[in-house]
Design an enzyme around this catalytic site. Structure first.
Site, PDB file in Angstrom:
ATOM      1  N   ASP A  49       0.837  -1.202   0.000  1.00  0.00           N
ATOM      2  CA  ASP A  49       0.000   0.000   0.000  1.00  0.00           C
ATOM      3  C   ASP A  49       0.876   1.259   0.000  1.00  0.00           C
ATOM      4  OD1 ASP A  49      -1.922   1.932   0.357  1.00  0.00           O
ATOM      5  OD2 ASP A  49      -3.025   0.811   1.872  1.00  0.00           O
ATOM      6  N   ASP A  50       0.857   1.983  -1.084  1.00  0.00           N
ATOM      7  CA  ASP A  50       1.633   3.225  -1.219  1.00  0.00           C
ATOM      8  C   ASP A  50       3.139   2.988  -1.313  1.00  0.00           C
ATOM      9  OD1 ASP A  50      -0.900   4.243  -0.806  1.00  0.00           O
ATOM     10  OD2 ASP A  50      -0.370   5.555   0.867  1.00  0.00           O
ATOM     11  N   CYS A  89      -6.440   4.396  -3.057  1.00  0.00           N
ATOM     12  CA  CYS A  89      -6.667   3.026  -2.560  1.00  0.00           C
ATOM     13  C   CYS A  89      -7.856   2.229  -3.080  1.00  0.00           C
ATOM     14  CB  CYS A  89      -6.736   3.065  -1.047  1.00  0.00           C
ATOM     15  SG  CYS A  89      -5.150   3.428  -0.302  1.00  0.00           S
ATOM     16  N   ARG A  93      -8.060  -1.045  -5.868  1.00  0.00           N
ATOM     17  CA  ARG A  93      -8.418  -2.421  -5.463  1.00  0.00           C
ATOM     18  C   ARG A  93      -9.623  -2.937  -6.249  1.00  0.00           C
ATOM     19  NH1 ARG A  93      -5.408  -2.718  -0.385  1.00  0.00           N
ATOM     20  NH2 ARG A  93      -4.295  -0.769  -0.664  1.00  0.00           N
ATOM     21  N   LYS A 142      -5.566  -5.607   4.055  1.00  0.00           N
ATOM     22  CA  LYS A 142      -6.526  -4.500   3.943  1.00  0.00           C
ATOM     23  C   LYS A 142      -7.509  -4.710   2.796  1.00  0.00           C
ATOM     24  CE  LYS A 142      -6.152   0.241   2.248  1.00  0.00           C
ATOM     25  NZ  LYS A 142      -5.339   1.459   2.239  1.00  0.00           N
ATOM     26  N   HIS A 144     -10.821  -2.568   1.980  1.00  0.00           N
ATOM     27  CA  HIS A 144     -11.098  -1.213   1.482  1.00  0.00           C
ATOM     28  C   HIS A 144     -12.059  -1.136   0.292  1.00  0.00           C
ATOM     29  CE1 HIS A 144      -9.226   3.083   1.656  1.00  0.00           C
ATOM     30  NE2 HIS A 144     -10.498   3.006   2.036  1.00  0.00           N
ATOM     31  N   SER A 167      -8.373   1.940   5.309  1.00  0.00           N
ATOM     32  CA  SER A 167      -6.987   2.378   5.532  1.00  0.00           C
ATOM     33  C   SER A 167      -6.690   2.519   7.016  1.00  0.00           C
ATOM     34  CB  SER A 167      -6.730   3.713   4.820  1.00  0.00           C
ATOM     35  OG  SER A 167      -6.649   3.494   3.438  1.00  0.00           O
ATOM     36  N   HIS A 252       1.441   2.468   4.067  1.00  0.00           N
ATOM     37  CA  HIS A 252       0.474   3.570   4.193  1.00  0.00           C
ATOM     38  C   HIS A 252       0.651   4.228   5.557  1.00  0.00           C
ATOM     39  CE1 HIS A 252      -3.432   5.609   4.381  1.00  0.00           C
ATOM     40  NE2 HIS A 252      -3.605   5.338   3.094  1.00  0.00           N
ATOM     41  N   ASP A 303      -0.693  -0.774  -4.779  1.00  0.00           N
ATOM     42  CA  ASP A 303      -2.000  -0.212  -5.154  1.00  0.00           C
ATOM     43  C   ASP A 303      -1.920   1.135  -5.849  1.00  0.00           C
ATOM     44  OD1 ASP A 303      -1.242   1.211  -2.851  1.00  0.00           O
ATOM     45  OD2 ASP A 303      -3.303   1.423  -2.158  1.00  0.00           O
ATOM     46  N   ASN A 304      -0.868   1.886  -5.562  1.00  0.00           N
ATOM     47  CA  ASN A 304      -0.702   3.202  -6.195  1.00  0.00           C
ATOM     48  C   ASN A 304       0.707   3.710  -5.898  1.00  0.00           C
ATOM     49  OD1 ASN A 304      -2.903   3.836  -3.653  1.00  0.00           O
ATOM     50  ND2 ASN A 304      -0.884   4.774  -3.517  1.00  0.00           N
ATOM     51  N   LYS A 318       1.746   9.396  -5.220  1.00  0.00           N
ATOM     52  CA  LYS A 318       0.373   8.926  -4.984  1.00  0.00           C
ATOM     53  C   LYS A 318      -0.656  10.034  -5.234  1.00  0.00           C
ATOM     54  CE  LYS A 318      -2.649   7.352  -1.256  1.00  0.00           C
ATOM     55  NZ  LYS A 318      -2.786   6.903   0.123  1.00  0.00           N
TER      56      LYS A 318
END
Ligand code: MG
Length: 469
Positions: A49-50, A89, A93, A142, A144, A167, A252, A303-304, A318
């Site tokens: 994540d991130d 996020c 997903r 996670k 989300h 998150s 994240h 994810d990003n 991001k």
């Protein structure tokens, strides 16, 4: 001579019979083994994540070490033009799990605990496609895509769920939280005070199935506990095909590492990434220990773009539509199937995961709705001269962006993404990524025909997204 003849005949007969029995037993063992070995691969899909394009050793990071991620690249395929479906996020997903752009799926770019919606019931996730083919499915991490009961992973193809629903900087939705009878309450809270306390950002529930088992989740333990859960799942399900989706909570914000990793590098971000890398190593070890190396496809992506680390050579981070926002690392390893030490520069994306895995296992890609992703097995398997199936990779997020071949096009002016800043220069932006990966030189004025073509492609795509869900 006459006494020796029957003995010799007996020895020959015994030899022939023994040989026949040996051949038969080898044949039957092989047949049994063939019958037991599933013909489809196990699939492990790890999502950070991130973690950005420059946040892995094999993509140029030097401030910390990622030997296990680098090993995935060394033993498999490293994609360099791999995109998520959204630079934040939830949208990301949604696209990863359904093969469709998030606008079609019923979730906003980012979901909050106040949202009462989530991934639509009728959506078909990759977990559902695999489950249809006999896979045991688990998500550890996670989610989300909606925290209310109808939207939880257990309603969308996952047999089990261990993780946080949104998150880690968000807060509890006290109205909907279903605390397990043995829920562990921390920070001096009880089942009663957890509901009446004003929700605080960073205090999130840890869930198993559809119940909260710890509140607030101890975030310093999450990477470690996710890893233990993932390893246990692999060990338990090693004899039948499994799909493990492991979307980590980190890096994240607010970042946290376990005490074992704290101070390993000069920054908390580096510590957190090294722990994530350790986690990848533990998963690979569990796969190898179960004797499943040649029967397991491992995919790692994020994810990003990065929030706290580096985008490498890419512009922005991001949330941005520039490359640093949503071009992400992607590694795929499957010994014996995916060639080692290969790099793929062709355009591919997380929306391709569902159609590709469906084809791989003989599963069904939904035909009653638009599926934006494509089958990228030729790229994944390193077939000679394999080309991207995406003439254009387009995002309708925000003001939009188009990647097509060497070009990156934005139907809005430089500065048009910043509040309070007057846009400048041409009305649109065009960058030649083969010469200008950092997107510094807007060449829109020099290539009006390319601008016209990509503007048209963008408008056609947006109209389609609005029309067809
Ligand atoms: Mg993210």
């Amino acid at each position: 001579m006459s006494t020796n003849q029957p003995n010799q005949l007996h020895r020959i007969t015994t030899f022939i019979l023994t040989s026949l029995l040996t051949i038969l037993s080898i044949f039957s063992i092989n047949k049994a083994e063939c019958a037991e070995k599933p013909s489809v691969p196990n699939i492990v899909l790890i999502l950070a994540d991130d973690q950005g394009y420059g946040d892995l050793g094999c993509y140029g990071a030097t401030a910390f070490k990622t030997p296990n991620l680098d090993r995935l690249a060394h033993e498999g395929m490293r994609f360099t033009s791999f995109y998520t479906g959204c630079p934040v996020c939830s949208g990301s997903r949604a696209a990863l799990l359904t093969g469709r752009h998030y606008q079609r799926v019923g979730v906003p770019p980012v979901m909050f605990p106040g949202n009462k919606n989530g991934i639509k019931t009728e959506e078909v996730t990759v977990a559902e496609v695999l489950k249809e083919k006999g896979y045991t499915t688990a998500i550890v991490g996670k989610w989300h895509l909606g925290h209310l009961p109808a939207f939880l992973p257990t309603k969308h193809g996952f047999d089990s769920y261990f993780g946080i629903p949104y998150s880690n900087d968000m807060a509890l939705d006290p109205e909907s939280a279903k605390f397990a009878g043995n829920c562990v309450f921390r920070d001096g809270l009880t089942a009663e005070t957890a509901r009446t306390e004003k929700p605080k950002g960073g205090k999130v529930p840890l869930m198993r199935g559809e119940e909260v088992i710890e509140y607030p989740a101890d975030q310093t333990t999450l990477t470690k506990r996710y890893t233990e859960e993932a390893v246990k799942f692999i060990r338990t399900h090693k004899d039948k095909p499994f799909f493990l989706y492991l979307p980590h909570t980190m890096p994240h914000l607010p970042m946290a590492s376990s005490p074992e990793f704290k101070g390993r590098t000069k920054t908390l971000f580096g510590d957190v990434i090294e722990e994530l890398d350790w986690s990848v190593g533990e998963v690979l070890k569990a796969v190898a220990d179960a004797g499943l190396d040649e029967r397991t496809l491992v995919i790692f992506t994020t994810d990003n773009g990065t929030r706290s680390g580096s985008s490498g050579p890419l512009r922005a981070q991001k949330a941005s539509l520039y490359e640093g926002g949503y071009r992400v690392p992607c590694l795929m390893r499957w010994p014996g199937k995916i060639p080692a030490k290969r790099v793929c520069d062709e355009i591919a994306a997380t929306i391709d995961v569902l159609p590709t895995l469906a084809k791989l296992v003989g599963g069904a890609v939904p035909t009653d709705r638009p599926i934006d992703g494509k089958d990228i097995r030729p790229l994944m398997f390193g077939e000679a001269n394999a080309k991207t199936p995406h003439e254009h990779y387009i995002l309708a997020h925000g003001q939009g962006a188009v990647r097509s071949g060497a070009w990156k096009f934005y139907p809005w002016p430089e500065g048009g993404d910043k509040k309070g800043e007057a846009p400048k220069g041409p009305k649109v932006q065009l960058y030649d990524l083969t010469k200008d990966l950092g997107e510094k030189q807007n060449v829109a004025d020099q290539h009006p025909e390319v601008v016209a073509r990509l503007q048209k492609a963008f408008e056609t795509f947006v109209a389609d997204i609005k029309k067809k869900q």
